[in-house]
Design an enzyme around this catalytic site. Sequence first.
Site, PDB file in Angstrom:
ATOM      1  N   GLU A 166       0.815  -1.222   0.000  1.00  0.00           N
ATOM      2  CA  GLU A 166       0.000   0.000   0.000  1.00  0.00           C
ATOM      3  C   GLU A 166       0.848   1.271   0.000  1.00  0.00           C
ATOM      4  OE1 GLU A 166      -2.972  -0.181   3.076  1.00  0.00           O
ATOM      5  OE2 GLU A 166      -4.069  -1.754   2.046  1.00  0.00           O
ATOM      6  N   GLU A 375      -5.111  -8.731   0.340  1.00  0.00           N
ATOM      7  CA  GLU A 375      -5.852  -8.485   1.590  1.00  0.00           C
ATOM      8  C   GLU A 375      -7.323  -8.266   1.283  1.00  0.00           C
ATOM      9  OE1 GLU A 375      -4.489  -5.319   4.250  1.00  0.00           O
ATOM     10  OE2 GLU A 375      -2.411  -5.857   3.813  1.00  0.00           O
TER      11      GLU A 375
HETATM   12  C1  BG6 Z   1      -4.339  -2.361   5.185  1.00  0.00           C
HETATM   13  C2  BG6 Z   1      -2.992  -2.672   5.743  1.00  0.00           C
HETATM   14  O1  BG6 Z   1      -4.362  -1.001   4.982  1.00  0.00           O
HETATM   15  O2  BG6 Z   1      -5.463  -2.561   5.946  1.00  0.00           O
HETATM   16  C3  BG6 Z   1      -3.010  -3.483   7.013  1.00  0.00           C
HETATM   17  O3  BG6 Z   1      -2.149  -3.253   4.782  1.00  0.00           O
HETATM   18  C4  BG6 Z   1      -4.143  -3.005   7.883  1.00  0.00           C
HETATM   19  O4  BG6 Z   1      -1.767  -3.409   7.614  1.00  0.00           O
HETATM   20  C5  BG6 Z   1      -5.441  -3.284   7.154  1.00  0.00           C
HETATM   21  O5  BG6 Z   1      -4.174  -3.545   9.170  1.00  0.00           O
HETATM   22  C6  BG6 Z   1      -6.685  -2.913   7.938  1.00  0.00           C
HETATM   23  O6  BG6 Z   1      -6.589  -1.605   8.372  1.00  0.00           O
HETATM   24  P1  BG6 Z   1      -6.873  -1.229   9.882  1.00  0.00           P
HETATM   25  O7  BG6 Z   1      -6.603   0.223   9.952  1.00  0.00           O
HETATM   26  O8  BG6 Z   1      -8.287  -1.563  10.119  1.00  0.00           O
HETATM   27  O9  BG6 Z   1      -5.941  -2.051  10.687  1.00  0.00           O
END
Ligand code: BG6
Length: 475
Positions: A166, A375
Amino acid sequence: MDKGFSKDFLWGSASAAYQIEGGARKGGKGPSIWDIYSKVEGNTFKNTTGEVAIDFYNRYEEDIELMKEMGLGAYRFSVSWPRIFHNGSGEVNQEGVNFYHKIIDKMIESGIEPILTIYHWDLPQALQDKYGGWESREIIEDFTNYCITLYKEFGSKVKYWVSLNEQNIFTSLGYLLALHPPKINNYQRFINANHIASLANARAIAEFRKYVPNGKIGPSFAYGPAYAISPKSEDILAMENAQELTNWLWMDVYAWGRYPKIAIKLLEKMNITIPFEDEDQEILNSSKPDFMGINYYSTSTFKDKNNEEAVYNIRQSGNTVQGDIDKLITDDLYTPATNPHVKLTDWNWVIDPQGLRVALRRITSRYDLPILITENGLGAFDELTENKKVHDNYRIDFLKEHLLAIKDATADGSEVLGYCTWSFQDLFSWLNGYQKRYGFIYVDRDEESEKELKRYKKDSFYWYKEVIATNGEKL
Ligand code: BG6
């Protein structure tokens, strides 16, 4: 026609070093910018840190056993740069290297394909101090050297690699929204740091070809397709502007090595310039990814600034720790709007499974690259019952809907290599402490206490196990 999932579809799950490892000062590791940033009062929820996180550093065997029990096909993890180079460059920290050999070997023995992320935000603090981290071109050499070290060490064991996680998020939250280190709010500096990161990413991929000729590498881009609030042409143009400046500005560079023309013009109108030097084009041209990695959580809706539709201010509502920046120079080009057709998560993130289908189709149409979903997941408050169960049907529904969208996109013509849920275990959520849970495994700790860090399988664990066993036939 329903094509289903390919035989070699990667059924995965994901994590990042700072969010799971802990062992912040163990085994010769140096401090990262997150080690330092999270210790400053008010930067994170209840001042939580990843100092211990979920202690993967000591409990990796137990966690990988759980992955094996589930039948997980792939596990995406990240290497902590300051664990490999205490100060970001110089002498290799052999103990750090050995740690990753151990976890990779354990995964392979367990039938799990390792997916290695090179950089998931934990920059060595020493490089931030020495030359300002991503704001200096000096980082390109240090990053390339770090990458080559990883390629030489792990290239024969690891086939799938993710370069930068990201880039759009760590640069925008770090240099524009002042929510991540180094907590800056300056559009020009954001574009500068981002350009340097693009060059570093390109160099990393170019070197990869030399050292890991049979591997596959791509970035992980946080991709949320842009929608327009209405069919009014002004709103459509706002959506197009958002797409240029929040999507294509990165994805075109990854796929084609060039910035999109319209985005460059939009930046010029805001008096923002990309700090291009003579040799940069050659560097950007020198590398093409094998896949577009995407982290998909939601879509975003936009309106023209004069449209009276209610504003859903994403800058104020998506995290537990909120920023205080409520005006950006891009607001004249596109303004966030509320999509009335979607539900929201506990943290007000848009839930839009069909948006994933849109995302996959747009990538296929524009870039014609295979896609790895690096993800996707639901952050929620989970409850551990008295008899140590977690009934997370909402998470099962969320993941199921997204898998159906992938199936549809595949039938539409997208090539999807695999799917990594975020996350396997509950972990440290940067601005939301430990209360925002994403995992199949409940980790019993909270902001106040690490307790015993015991692991419990949630209902979603058993559900995903069956999905994997049936190659997605049984959702
Ligand atoms: C992504 C990241 O932005 O989203 C992760 O790669 C992150 O590291 C995930 O944890 C979820 O975001 P958050 O802010 O809910 O933890």
